[in-house]
Design an enzyme around this catalytic site. Sequence first.
Site, PDB file in Angstrom:
ATOM      1  N   TYR A  84      47.789  47.021  41.459  1.00 34.12           N
ATOM      2  CA  TYR A  84      46.835  46.712  40.387  1.00 34.12           C
ATOM      3  C   TYR A  84      47.038  45.272  39.940  1.00 34.12           C
ATOM      4  O   TYR A  84      48.171  44.803  39.797  1.00 34.12           O
ATOM      5  CB  TYR A  84      47.072  47.650  39.189  1.00 34.12           C
ATOM      6  N   GLU A 108      39.443  42.649  36.708  1.00 36.13           N
ATOM      7  CA  GLU A 108      40.411  43.628  37.202  1.00 36.13           C
ATOM      8  C   GLU A 108      40.194  43.904  38.682  1.00 36.13           C
ATOM      9  O   GLU A 108      39.056  44.019  39.128  1.00 36.13           O
ATOM     10  CB  GLU A 108      40.183  44.916  36.400  1.00 36.13           C
TER      11      GLU A 108
END
Lengths: 381, 289
Positions: A101, A189
Amino acid sequence: MNIHEYQAKEIFRRHGIPVPPGEVATTPEDAERIARSFGTTVVVKAQVHAGGRGKAGGVKLAKTPADAKAVASQILGMQIKGLTVQRVLVTPAADIATEAYAGIIVDRASKRAVFMVSPAGGIDIEEVAAKTPEKILRLPVDPRYGLLGFEALRMGFFLYPDVKQARAAAKILQQLYAAFTASGASLAEINPLVTTPAGEVLALDAKMVIDDNELDRRPELAALRDDSAEAPSEVAARKANLTFIKLDGNVGCVVNGAGLAMATMDLVKYYGGEPANFLDIGGSSNPEKVVNALRIITADPNVKAILFNIFGGITRTDDVANGIVTATRSNPLTVPIVIRLTGTNEEIAVKILQEHGFSAMTDMDEAVQRAVALATGGKAA
Amino acid sequence: MSIFIDQSTKLIVQGITGRDGSFHTKQMIEYGTCVVAGVTPGKGGQTFEGTVPIFNTVADAVAATGANTSVIYVPPPFAADAIMEAAAAGVSLIVCITEGVPVLDMTRVYPYVQENGARLIGPNCPGLISPGKSKVGIIPGRICTPGPVGLVSRSGTLTYEVVYHLTRAGMGQTTCVGIGGDPINGTNFIDCLAAFERDPDTKVIAMIGEIGGTDEQNAAQFVKEHMTKPVVGFIAGQTAPPGRRMGHAGAIISGSTGTAAEKIQAFKEAGMAVAQRPVDFVSLVRERL
């Protein structure tokens, strides 16, 4: 403003971030054609402004073009968290070795943009933060210098022990920071950031939220807005320069100022009612805003009573009164209205309302109690 | 006494010739605020309403008038630069009324203001007023009256609502400060609480928070550890749904943080009185005076 994955990926691509190819389809036939052009197994991904698309069945693999058509016909038109899927992204399926991530947000506490990276990717990062905080590295960026090379590399090594992959990740993080600042984003993101069996590092998904306050000076980003992805009443409110959020109750609220609007909703609840919406007509006086506000609120069939709560500072209460008179003349109300006005030009406002058969109150608590009683079918308090 | 502004406040208005700037400058002068200069690039040498000299730059205005405070009414794309210009010119208190300043601009503005030793209030705020002494911003003067209550809030009209109740009940204010509804602002609750704690005339503090962020929770901790004066708190947004921006850019529940329940709990744990309705401030403040 939320933008779709395919739009965020286009921005990423322009900043050099390695993103798999993909094309958007609005019909199953389109999806089939795109899948054929890739000539490999594809992923068909719902493009909606909602998290948890995968869990909701909005992301599916298709081995053949015919499969892609079938899968797309399932996904197009499906509801995810109340939003109808109008578009799918068709993209070649990647072989995945690992999932990580990488994200950047504006952090209120440190008053800076802050990176968050984690080798535990592919899942909800809030869950990782809650359960295994040691798997997240946070790095605030000094806006004067931007993301420095060694900082990016430190995050790269946190994600990957292999130096080649760490360097590749560091480069992606630099590019992500550039995309974030160039777009006036409040969030960017990559989840997941993957490695392939061949060792490549790729952004498999992309999410960006653009700061609404940036849109005036970035028309190319404002043009990315997808009105069909939002509730029609909220789109109408935005075009009328009102801040409106639909809720499930039956007391329609029209208030000036965000804090007072929230406090009014809370007071409706306190007196046993449920607010139908948040609506802030803003600080400046403009009868037209009141007309638009009433149009939006009365379009909601759940609304059983309308409550105006206006504290006139910059807002002139006589302008609000005129707006109420104008709006109800062209569209007579079918539900009762309770009007509370106090502050600037209050006497004139009360006179205008009385001349047109409305009564006005000056106390917020009394007005709210009355609106709740009317909405719940009880007698006026 | 009061905090941040009083009779010694010498004010510059940045954006004095704009629609909002000119309207509120008249209101501030009428209230008795000492407005010494205006700034509008290209209009240097002119005067506002025949009395207030206008300068091209803040530096010129400070050099000519010795101003110590500035209030900003310029449009959002120029607000960040206006704040930094005031800080660079040596203005010690900068109040930014402008709503809609991009948050990435604020990440650059905040450290700049700090390094120049200035205090920023706002952006996206109604400003502040020390009743009977000075008003900087847009809070309606006639709803305020001098007295012993210090008030600090993230809101505009909700502040007016509470002040109106207090004034009608005979409880005046030392200073009312609106710190603004944006996620990054120059002055937070703790800054104001500390200033009220030091101000001998402030006896009770009314604090109006809302959903989003952790400023209220941090303030509650500060109350518990450092405040001797009673603080009465309120949180707007108990019925706000998560993930939605409730008008103010900063009023958003992210995930499970920033809820009204969590903030009210923090107030209670700090021994603060909590107003359930705006009108409850009247009895809760009175009991503590």
